[in-house]
Scaffold this motif. Structure first.
Motif, PDB file in Angstrom:
ATOM      1  N   CYS A   1     -17.461   8.460   6.855  1.00  0.00           N
ATOM      2  CA  CYS A   1     -18.592   8.783   5.970  1.00  0.00           C
ATOM      3  C   CYS A   1     -19.302  10.039   6.459  1.00  0.00           C
ATOM      4  O   CYS A   1     -19.722  10.895   5.657  1.00  0.00           O
ATOM      5  CB  CYS A   1     -19.557   7.618   5.918  1.00  0.00           C
TER       6      CYS A   1
ATOM      7  N   ALA B   1     -17.319  13.016   5.452  1.00  0.00           N
ATOM      8  CA  ALA B   1     -17.450  13.294   4.024  1.00  0.00           C
ATOM      9  C   ALA B   1     -18.765  13.989   3.725  1.00  0.00           C
ATOM     10  O   ALA B   1     -18.826  14.940   2.927  1.00  0.00           O
ATOM     11  CB  ALA B   1     -17.329  11.993   3.233  1.00  0.00           C
TER      12      ALA B   1
ATOM     13  N   GLN C   1     -18.381  17.759   1.984  1.00  0.00           N
ATOM     14  CA  GLN C   1     -18.418  17.721   0.527  1.00  0.00           C
ATOM     15  C   GLN C   1     -19.841  17.888   0.025  1.00  0.00           C
ATOM     16  O   GLN C   1     -20.809  17.581   0.730  1.00  0.00           O
ATOM     17  CB  GLN C   1     -17.839  16.392   0.015  1.00  0.00           C
TER      18      GLN C   1
ATOM     19  N   ILE D   1     -19.985  13.724  -4.156  1.00  0.00           N
ATOM     20  CA  ILE D   1     -19.929  12.384  -3.552  1.00  0.00           C
ATOM     21  C   ILE D   1     -20.578  11.372  -4.479  1.00  0.00           C
ATOM     22  O   ILE D   1     -20.035  10.289  -4.735  1.00  0.00           O
ATOM     23  CB  ILE D   1     -20.619  12.389  -2.178  1.00  0.00           C
TER      24      ILE D   1
ATOM     25  N   VAL E   1     -13.721   9.156  -1.972  1.00  0.00           N
ATOM     26  CA  VAL E   1     -13.972  10.572  -1.717  1.00  0.00           C
ATOM     27  C   VAL E   1     -12.826  11.109  -0.888  1.00  0.00           C
ATOM     28  O   VAL E   1     -12.419  10.491   0.091  1.00  0.00           O
ATOM     29  CB  VAL E   1     -15.305  10.757  -0.945  1.00  0.00           C
TER      30      VAL E   1
ATOM     31  N   ASP F   1     -10.665  12.571   1.828  1.00  0.00           N
ATOM     32  CA  ASP F   1     -10.868  12.631   3.280  1.00  0.00           C
ATOM     33  C   ASP F   1     -11.998  11.716   3.737  1.00  0.00           C
ATOM     34  O   ASP F   1     -12.426  11.782   4.879  1.00  0.00           O
ATOM     35  CB  ASP F   1     -11.185  14.075   3.747  1.00  0.00           C
ATOM     36  N   GLY F   2     -12.482  10.899   2.840  1.00  0.00           N
ATOM     37  CA  GLY F   2     -13.598  10.028   3.231  1.00  0.00           C
ATOM     38  C   GLY F   2     -13.160   8.688   3.729  1.00  0.00           C
ATOM     39  O   GLY F   2     -13.954   7.887   4.171  1.00  0.00           O
TER      40      GLY F   2
ATOM     41  N   CYS G   1     -15.191   5.125   3.687  1.00  0.00           N
ATOM     42  CA  CYS G   1     -16.637   5.229   3.873  1.00  0.00           C
ATOM     43  C   CYS G   1     -17.424   4.690   2.698  1.00  0.00           C
ATOM     44  O   CYS G   1     -18.560   4.271   2.852  1.00  0.00           O
ATOM     45  CB  CYS G   1     -17.049   6.680   4.143  1.00  0.00           C
TER      46      CYS G   1
END
Length: 436
Positions: free
Chosen positions: A388, A391, A395, A400, A410, A412-413, A416
């Motif tokens: 998280c 992210a 971003q 988000i 999200v 690459d999140g 999270c």
């Protein structure tokens, strides 16, 4: 032989008035019915300093006057915090059919065959007064502060005990002389006996207590009438001076929750060589304690209510809960279950949340390291939080938020956005502070 009604620790005051007056009034009625020839009130007739026009003072004066209309009365000075010096002076002026003697100094007083009180001019009579029917040796509350001013606070308690033991032994020759003449001997005092038990069942063991039973028996009286401890208890022995007895009547009523034992007054029959005593109960209020180790269980409470007669009783419910659970206790439901009680007292003990700080967290260079330390202390998984955090760093907030609203992950999140499922719940006892 003389028959004496022994009352103690009446504690008349605003809070205790109903209980004290009901119980003391019933005790006086019973003492009169049993033919008491004298009465002793061994201290703490009042609970605190009272205005003489206060309802509690008026009721106490009326009851003592009623007792004095039946027989001679001896009133002993009690604990100064309950009976400030001078409180008892007015009782000398009651004007009953029989006199009231106020014992506010260390002295002896003889009750004559004509029902009069004859006090000694010093701490002891030189000889047994002519016409004495009974001989009383009175030791009111000792002011330890006066002793402390002389010997020091640390030594005051021991010094008081030693001096009182010497004083009691000093009375022994006068009591022997009275016994030879067939005159009953009685000691009256207000204090704590080493090893006695309080009204809550706690043994009174320590070095700050005034008497030992050995010192009291050493005075060689047949009866020793005590006040101060609110639980009835007695000690007896057969000795070369006959049958001796020491006793507390306890408080006249039940003034606190959790008090053990019956409440009442003592009826003594004292002769020159023996003493007998029995407890005469008073209509003290009934108290019931219901205790829960955790949150009150209403089903268990309902069972307890059906098993005990709470009608007219004073009921206390106690429990212990964590701070975050305090609002889950339904106090209104508890009170509804106890509607038949004369009084309901709810006592909740709240255990505070223990907050643990992660040592050195404020010195860490970046937020990711701080999160890792926090997770280690709280035993939480660090990976979802770090995802998280990544992210948030990489971003735009709008992107988000849009993906959250659409229920999408999200990029690459990781996980999270699913923290409600993947993150463990925070521990109530570990809530460290993060310094960002």
């Amino acid at each position: 032989m003389i028959r004496i009604a022994h009352f103690s620790d009446l504690h008349y005051g605003t809070k205790n008035l109903t209980e004290a007056d009901r119980c003391f009034g019933a005790a006086i009625d019973r003492a009169i019915a049993l033919g008491a020839e004298a009465a002793v009130i061994s201290g703490d007739a009042t609970d605190h300093g009272l205005d003489m026009h206060a309802p509690a003072a008026e009721r106490l004066l009326a009851q003592v006057r009623r007792l004095a209309d039946h027989c001679p009365v001896l009133m002993l000075q009690g604990t100064f915090s309950h009976e400030p010096p001078g409180t008892l002076a007015i009782f000398r002026l009651l004007g009953g059919r029989h006199p009231v003697y106020v014992a506010d100094r260390i002295a002896q007083v003889a009750l004559t065959a004509h029902g009069e009180w004859l006090p000694s001019t010093s701490w002891c009579f030189d000889g047994v007064p002519a016409g004495a029917r009974a001989l009383f040796s009175c030791i009111p509350t000792v002011n330890k502060a006066v002793v402390a001013a002389t010997v020091g606070a640390a030594e005051a308690a021991q010094a008081v005990g030693e001096h009182l033991a010497l004083l009691l032994r000093g009375y022994a020759p006068a009591h022997r002389a009275a016994r030879r003449q067939g005159v009953p001997t009685i000691g009256v005092s207000h204090g704590t006996v080493f090893g006695c038990v309080s009204e809550h069942g706690v043994p009174m063991a320590g070095f700050d207590h005034e008497f030992t039973t050995g010192a009291l028996f050493g005075a060689e009286t047949q009866a020793f009438m005590l006040g101060h401890i609110h639980r009835h208890q007695a000690w007896e022995q057969e000795s070369r001076v006959g049958r001796q007895c020491i006793a507390y009547p306890g408080s006249i009523g039940r003034f606190h929750y959790g008090e053990e034992g019956e409440k009442g007054f003592l009826l003594w029959e004292v002769d020159a060589d023996q003493a007998c005593v029995i407890l005469e109960p008073t209509p003290a209020r009934r108290t019931i304690d219901i205790v829960f180790e955790g949150k009150p269980d209403l089903d268990a409470l309902r069972t307890a209510v059906t098993q005990q007669d709470i009608a007219g009783a004073f009921v206390r419910v106690r429990w212990t809960v964590a701070d975050e659970d305090r609002h889950q206790v339904d106090r209104a439901a508890i009170e509804r279950l106890l509607e038949g009680a004369a009084e309901t007292k709810l006592e909740g003990r709240i255990l505070p949340v223990v907050r643990t700080r992660a040592a050195g967290i404020s010195q860490l260079a970046n937020l990711a390291d701080k999160v890792r330390v926090w997770a280690q202390v709280t035993e939480a998984r660090a990976e979802p939080l770090l995802a998280c955090l990544q992210a948030l760093a990489s971003q735009e907030p709008e992107a988000i938020a849009e993906r959250v609203l659409r229920g999408q992950e999200v990029p690459d999140g990781g996980e999270c956005l699913d923290t409600a499922v993947t993150l463990p719940p925070p521990r109530a006892d570990l809530e460290p502070a993060l310094s960002f």
